[in-house]
Design a protein around this motif. Structure first.
Motif, PDB file in Angstrom:
ATOM      1  N   SER A  86     -21.786 -25.444  20.001  1.00 54.33           N
ATOM      2  CA  SER A  86     -21.253 -24.939  18.750  1.00 54.33           C
ATOM      3  C   SER A  86     -20.344 -23.771  19.122  1.00 54.33           C
ATOM      4  CB  SER A  86     -22.411 -24.534  17.834  1.00 54.33           C
ATOM      5  OG  SER A  86     -21.971 -24.324  16.509  1.00 54.33           O
ATOM      6  N   HIS A  87     -20.365 -22.704  18.359  1.00 48.84           N
ATOM      7  CA  HIS A  87     -19.460 -21.587  18.637  1.00 48.84           C
ATOM      8  C   HIS A  87     -20.210 -20.273  18.542  1.00 48.84           C
ATOM      9  CE1 HIS A  87     -19.227 -20.390  14.310  1.00 48.84           C
ATOM     10  NE2 HIS A  87     -19.583 -21.651  14.152  1.00 48.84           N
ATOM     11  N   ILE A  88     -19.659 -19.250  19.203  1.00 52.45           N
ATOM     12  CA  ILE A  88     -20.266 -17.918  19.083  1.00 52.45           C
ATOM     13  C   ILE A  88     -19.274 -16.899  18.523  1.00 52.45           C
ATOM     14  CG2 ILE A  88     -22.080 -18.266  20.825  1.00 52.45           C
ATOM     15  CD1 ILE A  88     -20.298 -16.646  22.779  1.00 52.45           C
ATOM     16  N   TYR A  97     -26.546 -16.554  12.575  1.00 46.19           N
ATOM     17  CA  TYR A  97     -26.950 -17.945  12.848  1.00 46.19           C
ATOM     18  C   TYR A  97     -25.764 -18.907  12.964  1.00 46.19           C
ATOM     19  CZ  TYR A  97     -31.312 -15.845  11.347  1.00 46.19           C
ATOM     20  OH  TYR A  97     -32.397 -15.018  11.232  1.00 46.19           O
ATOM     21  N   ASP A  98     -24.746 -18.700  12.120  1.00 46.58           N
ATOM     22  CA  ASP A  98     -23.587 -19.606  12.082  1.00 46.58           C
ATOM     23  C   ASP A  98     -23.035 -19.800  13.501  1.00 46.58           C
ATOM     24  OD1 ASP A  98     -21.136 -20.851  11.684  1.00 46.58           O
ATOM     25  OD2 ASP A  98     -20.362 -19.355  10.275  1.00 46.58           O
ATOM     26  N   GLY A  99     -23.131 -20.997  14.030  1.00 42.66           N
ATOM     27  CA  GLY A  99     -22.606 -21.293  15.355  1.00 42.66           C
ATOM     28  C   GLY A  99     -23.537 -20.879  16.463  1.00 42.66           C
ATOM     29  N   ASN A 100     -23.924 -19.611  16.435  1.00 43.39           N
ATOM     30  CA  ASN A 100     -24.782 -19.057  17.491  1.00 43.39           C
ATOM     31  C   ASN A 100     -26.058 -19.879  17.663  1.00 43.39           C
ATOM     32  OD1 ASN A 100     -23.183 -16.515  17.951  1.00 43.39           O
ATOM     33  ND2 ASN A 100     -23.629 -16.322  15.779  1.00 43.39           N
ATOM     34  N   ASP A 131     -12.986 -20.129  19.188  1.00 49.26           N
ATOM     35  CA  ASP A 131     -12.332 -19.996  17.880  1.00 49.26           C
ATOM     36  C   ASP A 131     -12.680 -21.119  16.912  1.00 49.26           C
ATOM     37  OD1 ASP A 131     -10.551 -18.910  15.945  1.00 49.26           O
ATOM     38  OD2 ASP A 131      -8.954 -20.260  16.600  1.00 49.26           O
ATOM     39  N   GLU A 132     -13.952 -21.317  16.685  1.00 56.14           N
ATOM     40  CA  GLU A 132     -14.321 -22.315  15.671  1.00 56.14           C
ATOM     41  C   GLU A 132     -13.951 -21.829  14.286  1.00 56.14           C
ATOM     42  OE1 GLU A 132     -16.882 -24.263  12.614  1.00 56.14           O
ATOM     43  OE2 GLU A 132     -16.645 -22.151  13.108  1.00 56.14           O
ATOM     44  N   GLU A 133     -14.044 -20.502  14.105  1.00 56.86           N
ATOM     45  CA  GLU A 133     -13.889 -19.993  12.733  1.00 56.86           C
ATOM     46  C   GLU A 133     -12.463 -20.090  12.226  1.00 56.86           C
ATOM     47  OE1 GLU A 133     -16.107 -19.559  10.748  1.00 56.86           O
ATOM     48  OE2 GLU A 133     -17.944 -18.902  11.724  1.00 56.86           O
ATOM     49  N   LEU A 193     -26.648 -28.475  16.326  1.00 59.25           N
ATOM     50  CA  LEU A 193     -27.592 -27.885  15.362  1.00 59.25           C
ATOM     51  C   LEU A 193     -26.877 -26.721  14.685  1.00 59.25           C
ATOM     52  CD1 LEU A 193     -30.493 -27.435  14.196  1.00 59.25           C
ATOM     53  CD2 LEU A 193     -30.931 -25.978  16.189  1.00 59.25           C
ATOM     54  N   HIS A 194     -26.970 -26.647  13.360  1.00 58.36           N
ATOM     55  CA  HIS A 194     -26.243 -25.598  12.631  1.00 58.36           C
ATOM     56  C   HIS A 194     -27.015 -25.276  11.363  1.00 58.36           C
ATOM     57  CE1 HIS A 194     -22.816 -23.340  11.072  1.00 58.36           C
ATOM     58  NE2 HIS A 194     -22.201 -23.524  12.216  1.00 58.36           N
ATOM     59  N   VAL A 195     -26.873 -24.054  10.893  1.00 60.08           N
ATOM     60  CA  VAL A 195     -27.437 -23.754   9.578  1.00 60.08           C
ATOM     61  C   VAL A 195     -26.581 -24.432   8.511  1.00 60.08           C
ATOM     62  CG1 VAL A 195     -28.663 -21.641  10.183  1.00 60.08           C
ATOM     63  CG2 VAL A 195     -26.237 -21.497   9.590  1.00 60.08           C
ATOM     64  N   GLY A 361     -16.614 -26.679   8.133  1.00 59.44           N
ATOM     65  CA  GLY A 361     -16.067 -27.335   9.313  1.00 59.44           C
ATOM     66  C   GLY A 361     -16.951 -27.063  10.522  1.00 59.44           C
ATOM     67  N   HIS A 362     -16.968 -27.980  11.461  1.00 56.28           N
ATOM     68  CA  HIS A 362     -17.808 -27.810  12.654  1.00 56.28           C
ATOM     69  C   HIS A 362     -17.151 -28.433  13.879  1.00 56.28           C
ATOM     70  CE1 HIS A 362     -21.122 -26.273  10.353  1.00 56.28           C
ATOM     71  NE2 HIS A 362     -21.044 -27.292   9.527  1.00 56.28           N
ATOM     72  N   ASP A 363     -17.510 -27.899  15.057  1.00 58.02           N
ATOM     73  CA  ASP A 363     -16.991 -28.477  16.305  1.00 58.02           C
ATOM     74  C   ASP A 363     -17.374 -29.949  16.428  1.00 58.02           C
ATOM     75  OD1 ASP A 363     -15.716 -26.102  17.399  1.00 58.02           O
ATOM     76  OD2 ASP A 363     -17.743 -25.289  17.501  1.00 58.02           O
TER      77      ASP A 363
HETATM   78 MN    MN Z   1     -20.162 -22.551  12.231  1.00 63.23          MN
END
Ligand code: MN
Ligand code: GLV
Ligand code: MN
Length: 414
Positions: A86-88, A97-100, A131-133, A193-195, A361-363
């Motif tokens: 995912s992304h950090i 939590y988002d990405g992390n 840069d997922e965000e 896995l993502h919230v 949106g997600h990776d």
């Molecule tokens: Mn995210």
């Protein structure tokens, strides 16, 4: 799979500790959240910490040309890994939590396997994508887009940030312009896995979301230019007011989303007036429009109707308009067998599960272009995200991470 691997479970305290340690970087005072916009000093510090954890686990680490970082635990056979990630990076008002979660749960899955002395048949990898965000450098999901060959590296490196910085220069500056090639290695399968970042699971009392797709995303930046003038002396009928046009557009897209109905959403999230003073009719207004829908045809209709409204309203106000597409991704449907695998694993672990689309949106939506992909959602308290108050309970985190562990084990055993 032997009984011992189906019984394996992650260590929630270790996962929570890593979430807290990462959230301490760029921490937003007085909250649980953090600010690590892509390729800033805070993002670099977060990246360095996660690399340290990958090194501690003895993973084979690569950094590619757009700064995506992958850590691989070797399996029993050669060949592409079962990858998670995912992304950090975060928005400026990010939660922890988002990405992390997807990245740190990936480390947790690997550490669980290592601690139990289990070497899966296939290699297992965890990645964090740059840069997922898309909040600093548009588009969103940029690193994973480049990873799957959806944008040329040279083009991505030239992208300008909202603060004027150039992506390639920022990557070099923080030491993450790596040498691994992009497009990157095609994984055997990808799991994220993502919230949830929305209210559905909590409202329905369900622990696990088996994500069946991601809605289409349309982002544009609009600049309206008019005539800056004195706020007290300029009669209303003589104004060319870009501020009015921006406000009318924000009002219009909200009405449009309500008229089109769920799941259409519309947001004006960034507005800048120049010179932005109480007694000056603005010279220009720049604002963003974020439109999303799971149905591509409806999304295109929303775009077309907004575009007509903008042109008519600006013309009536004698203003000029420039628009720039920041991101445009069609809706994505995930691989059916992968969705079913997540559902099956969740049920076997005793959790309630629901198939659902993703509003964010997600990776994973990029990885879905090249390999079988699925996502696992865990509930978000009050549906809050992109806000430091974002929260998921330890028991929900644990459930989600265990579903990911067992899903990856199955994928890696065949
Ligand atoms: Mn995210
Ligand atoms: C990006 O993650 C978005 O959904 O805005
Ligand atoms: Mn986000």
């Amino acid at each position: 799979m032997s009984t011992s691997t189906t019984d394996l479970r992650i260590d929630i305290d270790r996962l929570q500790q890593r979430l807290a340690d990462l959230a301490a970087i760029g921490a937003i005072e007085g909250t649980e959240g953090c600010a690590r916009l892509a390729l800033t000093d805070e993002d670099k510090a977060g990246r360095d910490l996660v690399v340290t954890w990958m090194e501690d686990l003895g993973l084979q680490i690569t950094v590619d040309g757009i700064g995506n970082v992958t850590g691989v635990m070797a399996g029993q056979i050669d060949g592409p890994p079962v990858m998670c990630g995912s992304h950090i990076d975060t928005v400026r008002t990010g939660g922890r939590y988002d990405g992390n979660l997807g990245v740190l749960a990936g480390l947790e899955v690997i550490e669980t396997l290592m601690t139990a002395g289990v070497t899966p048949r296939r290699s297992v990898a965890v990645a964090y994508f740059t840069d997922e965000e898309g909040a600093r450098f548009a588009p969103d999901m940029l690193g994973s887009l480049v990873y799957v060959g959806g944008m040329a590296l040279e083009e991505a490196l030239e992208i300008k940030a909202i603060d004027g910085a150039v992506l390639g220069e920022e990557l070099e500056r923080i030491g993450y312009a790596g040498s691994a090639p992009v497009p990157g290695l095609v994984p055997h399968a990808f799991v994220e896995l993502h919230v949830e970042q929305g209210p559905v699971l909590e409202a329905e009392g369900i622990t696990v979301g088996a994500v069946d797709g991601v809605q289409g995303i349309s982002w544009q930046e609009v600049t309206v230019t008019g005539q800056s003038n004195h706020a007290g002396t300029t009669p209303m009928h003589l104004r060319k007011d870009p501020g009015f046009v921006a406000a009318a557009c924000a009002n219009f897209v909200r009405g449009l989303a309500l008229e089109l109905g769920h799941p259409q959403v519309a947001t004006v999230g960034r507005v800048e007036f120049r010179p932005n003073l109480v007694n000056v009719v603005p010279a220009s207004a720049t604002f963003t429009v974020d439109l999303r829908n799971t149905d591509e045809a409806v999304l295109q209709d929303a775009e077309a109707r907004f575009s007509s409204f903008l042109a008519e309203t600006a013309a009536a106000e004698d203003c000029t308009v420039e628009t720039k597409t920041l991101a445009r991704f069609e809706p994505v449907i995930f691989d059916e067998s992968m969705i079913e695998l997540v559902q099956d694993v969740a049920v076997e672990l005793g959790h309630s599960v629901k198939r659902m689309p993703s509003g964010a949106g997600h990776d994973a939506q990029m990885l879905a272009r090249v390999c079988p992909t699925s996502m696992i959602f865990t509930p978000s308290k009050d549906g809050i995200s992109h806000n430091p108050a974002e929260y998921t309970s330890p028991s929900d985190l644990e459930a989600g991470a265990n579903v990911m562990l067992q899903t990856m084990l199955r994928l890696a055993s065949k």
